[in-house]
Motif scaffolding. Structure first.
Motif, PDB file in Angstrom:
ATOM      1  N   UNK A 229       0.835  -1.193   0.000  1.00 26.26           N
ATOM      2  CA  UNK A 229       0.000   0.000   0.000  1.00 26.26           C
ATOM      3  C   UNK A 229       0.874   1.249   0.000  1.00 26.26           C
ATOM      4  N   UNK A 230       0.681   2.178  -0.955  1.00 27.16           N
ATOM      5  CA  UNK A 230       1.493   3.399  -0.975  1.00 27.16           C
ATOM      6  C   UNK A 230       1.341   4.205   0.318  1.00 27.16           C
ATOM      7  N   UNK A 231       2.403   4.888   0.676  1.00 26.76           N
ATOM      8  CA  UNK A 231       2.395   5.754   1.854  1.00 26.76           C
ATOM      9  C   UNK A 231       2.816   7.149   1.423  1.00 26.76           C
ATOM     10  N   UNK A 232       2.303   8.159   2.119  1.00 26.50           N
ATOM     11  CA  UNK A 232       2.687   9.532   1.824  1.00 26.50           C
ATOM     12  C   UNK A 232       3.871   9.921   2.702  1.00 26.50           C
ATOM     13  N   UNK A 233       4.912  10.395   2.035  1.00 26.28           N
ATOM     14  CA  UNK A 233       6.160  10.731   2.719  1.00 26.28           C
ATOM     15  C   UNK A 233       6.476  12.197   2.481  1.00 26.28           C
ATOM     16  N   UNK A 234       6.810  12.895   3.556  1.00 29.56           N
ATOM     17  CA  UNK A 234       7.225  14.299   3.469  1.00 29.56           C
ATOM     18  C   UNK A 234       8.708  14.409   3.801  1.00 29.56           C
ATOM     19  N   UNK A 235       9.394  15.261   3.081  1.00 35.20           N
ATOM     20  CA  UNK A 235      10.797  15.580   3.351  1.00 35.20           C
ATOM     21  C   UNK A 235      10.879  17.056   3.704  1.00 35.20           C
ATOM     22  N   UNK A 236      11.524  17.361   4.825  1.00 35.62           N
ATOM     23  CA  UNK A 236      11.681  18.751   5.267  1.00 35.62           C
ATOM     24  C   UNK A 236      13.133  19.164   5.058  1.00 35.62           C
ATOM     25  N   UNK A 237      13.347  20.162   4.223  1.00 34.28           N
ATOM     26  CA  UNK A 237      14.672  20.751   4.005  1.00 34.28           C
ATOM     27  C   UNK A 237      14.665  22.123   4.662  1.00 34.28           C
ATOM     28  N   UNK A 238      15.148  22.170   5.895  1.00 34.99           N
ATOM     29  CA  UNK A 238      15.008  23.393   6.691  1.00 34.99           C
ATOM     30  C   UNK A 238      15.973  24.496   6.362  1.00 34.99           C
ATOM     31  N   UNK A 239      17.103  24.154   5.710  1.00 36.68           N
ATOM     32  CA  UNK A 239      18.190  25.083   5.400  1.00 36.68           C
ATOM     33  C   UNK A 239      18.925  25.489   6.683  1.00 36.68           C
ATOM     34  N   UNK A 240      20.035  26.190   6.532  1.00 38.55           N
ATOM     35  CA  UNK A 240      20.874  26.592   7.661  1.00 38.55           C
ATOM     36  C   UNK A 240      21.123  28.086   7.574  1.00 38.55           C
ATOM     37  N   UNK A 241      21.469  28.721   8.712  1.00 33.47           N
ATOM     38  CA  UNK A 241      21.720  30.170   8.680  1.00 33.47           C
ATOM     39  C   UNK A 241      22.853  30.555   7.744  1.00 33.47           C
ATOM     40  N   UNK A 242      23.906  29.705   7.660  1.00 35.15           N
ATOM     41  CA  UNK A 242      25.023  29.985   6.757  1.00 35.15           C
ATOM     42  C   UNK A 242      25.726  28.669   6.438  1.00 35.15           C
ATOM     43  N   UNK A 243      26.307  28.609   5.262  1.00 34.93           N
ATOM     44  CA  UNK A 243      27.050  27.434   4.841  1.00 34.93           C
ATOM     45  C   UNK A 243      28.436  27.455   5.469  1.00 34.93           C
ATOM     46  N   UNK A 244      29.089  26.292   5.459  1.00 36.33           N
ATOM     47  CA  UNK A 244      30.454  26.212   5.966  1.00 36.33           C
ATOM     48  C   UNK A 244      30.568  25.265   7.133  1.00 36.33           C
ATOM     49  N   UNK A 245      31.809  25.104   7.601  1.00 35.24           N
ATOM     50  CA  UNK A 245      32.051  24.182   8.702  1.00 35.24           C
ATOM     51  C   UNK A 245      31.350  24.627   9.978  1.00 35.24           C
ATOM     52  N   UNK A 246      31.089  25.922  10.123  1.00 32.58           N
ATOM     53  CA  UNK A 246      30.442  26.416  11.340  1.00 32.58           C
ATOM     54  C   UNK A 246      28.937  26.565  11.156  1.00 32.58           C
ATOM     55  N   UNK A 247      28.375  25.799  10.172  1.00 30.82           N
ATOM     56  CA  UNK A 247      26.923  25.903   9.947  1.00 30.82           C
ATOM     57  C   UNK A 247      26.156  25.585  11.224  1.00 30.82           C
ATOM     58  N   UNK A 248      26.716  24.692  12.061  1.00 29.92           N
ATOM     59  CA  UNK A 248      25.986  24.279  13.254  1.00 29.92           C
ATOM     60  C   UNK A 248      26.377  25.106  14.482  1.00 29.92           C
TER      61      UNK A 248
END
Length: 548
Positions: A229-248
């Protein structure tokens, strides 16, 4: 008495035929450069997949009849031209040294391939029909070694990963990535055999062989067959404040972005603007705040799960088990209940020198950048088979999608859908698209609907035939929603497992042994060639110094 002796006419001496020579160095070196360049253009973001066999042919011609060490040098040239730009995304935020060390290390395997192909030249000269097959098995053997060595290997840049839009991709359903690489390299071997000047093999017949391989690829059935039976799947791409090693550095902001995206989707569902998902997937590093230790992080994720009324597979960094140790995890978070620790996957293949530092004291002597990795990631030991209620998800995290066994174990463990959680915020779009190409191959290989969920992009859904839909942009938030079909059937590739790679690599070893036997019996020429006349081979005769 005088004895008269009848004069015997002298037989004119037959001049010794010079041994056939390789292509001149002034030709071979540019061909090696062109081999690396055309291989690069076959990969995302260029996607000129048809250049991959051309690259194989150029390198095979450049190293043919050369000494093994010269073949290694030419292979190294091709490898540097290919891997340098392909892996350029690794130097965006860490400086040039780690990038240089990585692409040089990967290029050494192409050097080994060049040496092996050169060493096996006598086998080709004796049995001309073997060149395409020899080329195919040597490429598979090279990739098998590179996929495992050192520190568990780094399979980026396999020929198979360049074939997303090629008929050859369909061979993945039969023998996985190794068979796709073999087919591409065989086509390259057919091209070089046909192009080698004045060879006896009919060019048209060899060209027909390449076309026949492509036709067979189109006939290979792909797709997962009958599903559940098919299921509905959602993907959340929240993005980040800035790219780079210090994104987190703003970890709570990254977490809040994914919570916000989920809550907004729930609002659209309530308003009748979107269908209710059965499953929600967040990417790797969507919660770098450990929700098992931080009540605020746990409350934020619970708010998202409760609002969407569906289980969420989050990507979390968990502290422990020891001091200065962490785990990269996929955790199932249930609405109204919170995390289910029995449904949690720990990444099995942390990336060396990025997620953990082998030989840390030695590595620090090379680059102080290793001190950025303050806590080593600890590897898990079980496949990512996660029951999410509506479907069982096969979870792999980031670079693990490049490793055959890690993905296959989720399918043999019962996964009906493949999910790749990844974080591309420390790299760039070219890395993300190279990774998506791997997801496409895995979908075909195992006959599964698949998805890639990224913090910043590219996120997408992939059908079992490798087609991509709802692809997001890069460095932007996004919410994807579609129906996916869980499947329990297994492709031949899933059932065969490592056997195609083992058998083809075994043939590569056997071919090198056969070449060694021929060389021992025919030690005459510097290149170990067994052809008597250069006109039969058609390669120009050059000085020994230039040929080598």
């Amino acid at each position: 008495m005088v004895t008269m002796t009848e004069a015997v006419p002298a037989v004119p001496a037959v001049p010794a035929q010079p041994a056939p020579r390789p292509l001149p160095a002034r030709v071979a070196v540019p061909m090696a450069v062109a081999a690396g360049l055309t291989q690069l253009l076959a990969f995302p973001r260029y996607d000129l997949w048809w250049l991959a066999p051309v690259s194989v042919a150029l390198l095979a011609a450049a190293v043919h009849r050369r000494r093994a060490r010269t073949g290694a040098v030419l292979g190294l040239v091709a490898g540097l031209v290919f891997f340098g730009p392909l892996l350029e995304w690794t130097n965006l935020h860490t400086g040039s040294l780690p990038w240089v060390l990585l692409f040089v290390a990967e290029s050494l395997f192409i050097a080994l391939l060049g040496a092996a192909a050169a060493y096996a030249s006598p086998l080709v000269d004796r049995h001309r029909w073997t060149w395409p097959l020899l080329t195919g098995v040597l490429w598979v053997g090279q990739e098998a070694a590179r996929d495992r060595l050192p520190f568990g290997g780094f399979p980026w840049g396999r020929l198979a990963f360049s074939q997303g839009d090629s008929p050859a991709l369909r061979f993945a359903a039969v023998g996985g990535a190794p068979l796709v690489t073999f087919v591409v390299a065989v086509v390259g071997g057919l091209l070089v055999t046909a192009a080698w000047r004045r060879w006896g093999a009919p060019t048209m017949l060899l060209a027909a062989g390449a076309v026949a391989l492509a036709a067979v690829g189109l006939l290979v059935p792909v797709g997962g067959g009958d599903g559940q039976q098919p299921v509905r799947v959602a993907v959340i791409q929240g993005n980040v404040p800035r790219l780079g090693l210090d994104f987190n550095a703003q970890r709570r902001a990254v977490l809040e972005n994914h919570v916000t995206g989920t809550v907004e989707l729930a609002g659209r569902v309530t308003a009748g603007q979107a269908q209710q998902p059965d499953i929600v997937i967040w990417p790797e590093n969507s919660s770098d705040v450990d929700p098992f230790l931080d009540p605020q992080a746990a409350a934020a994720i619970s708010r998202a799960a409760d609002s969407i009324k569906a289980p969420i597979l989050i990507g979390a960094v968990l502290r422990g088990p020891g001091e200065n140790q962490v785990r990269n995890a996929g955790v199932v978070w249930l609405p109204g209940q919170g995390p289910d620790e029995s449904r949690m996957y720990i990444k099995q293949h942390p990336v060396p020198f990025a997620e953990y530092i082998p030989l840390r004291k030695v590595a620090r002597m090379v680059s102080k950048q290793v001190d950025r990795v303050r806590s080593d990631f600890v590897a898990g030991d079980t496949p990512g088979v996660l029951d999410m209620g509506a479907a069982t998800i096969g979870d792999v995290i980031c670079f693990e999608v490049a490793y055959d066994g890690i993905v296959r174990e989720t399918v043999t463990g019962g996964a009906g859908i493949l999910a790749v959680q990844t974080n591309n915020a420390t790299f760039d779009e070219s890395e993300a698209r190279q990774q998506l190409a791997m997801v496409r191959l895995r979908a075909v290989e195992h006959g599964r609907d698949a998805l890639m969920a990224s913090t910043v992009g590219v996120s997408a859904f992939v059908d079992p035939d490798g087609s991509v839909h709802q692809e997001t942009g890069f460095n932007t938030p996004g919410v994807l929603l579609t129906e996916m079909t869980p499947r329990a059937t297994r492709t031949l590739a899933t059932q065969l497992g490592y056997w195609p790679e083992m058998v083809l690599s075994g043939f590569a070893v056997a071919a090198l042994v056969a070449a060694a036997v021929i060389r021992r019996r025919r030690p005459g020429s510097p290149q170990g060639s067994v052809d008597a006349a250069p006109s039969a081979a058609g390669a120009p005769t050059t000085s020994t110094a230039e040929a080598r």
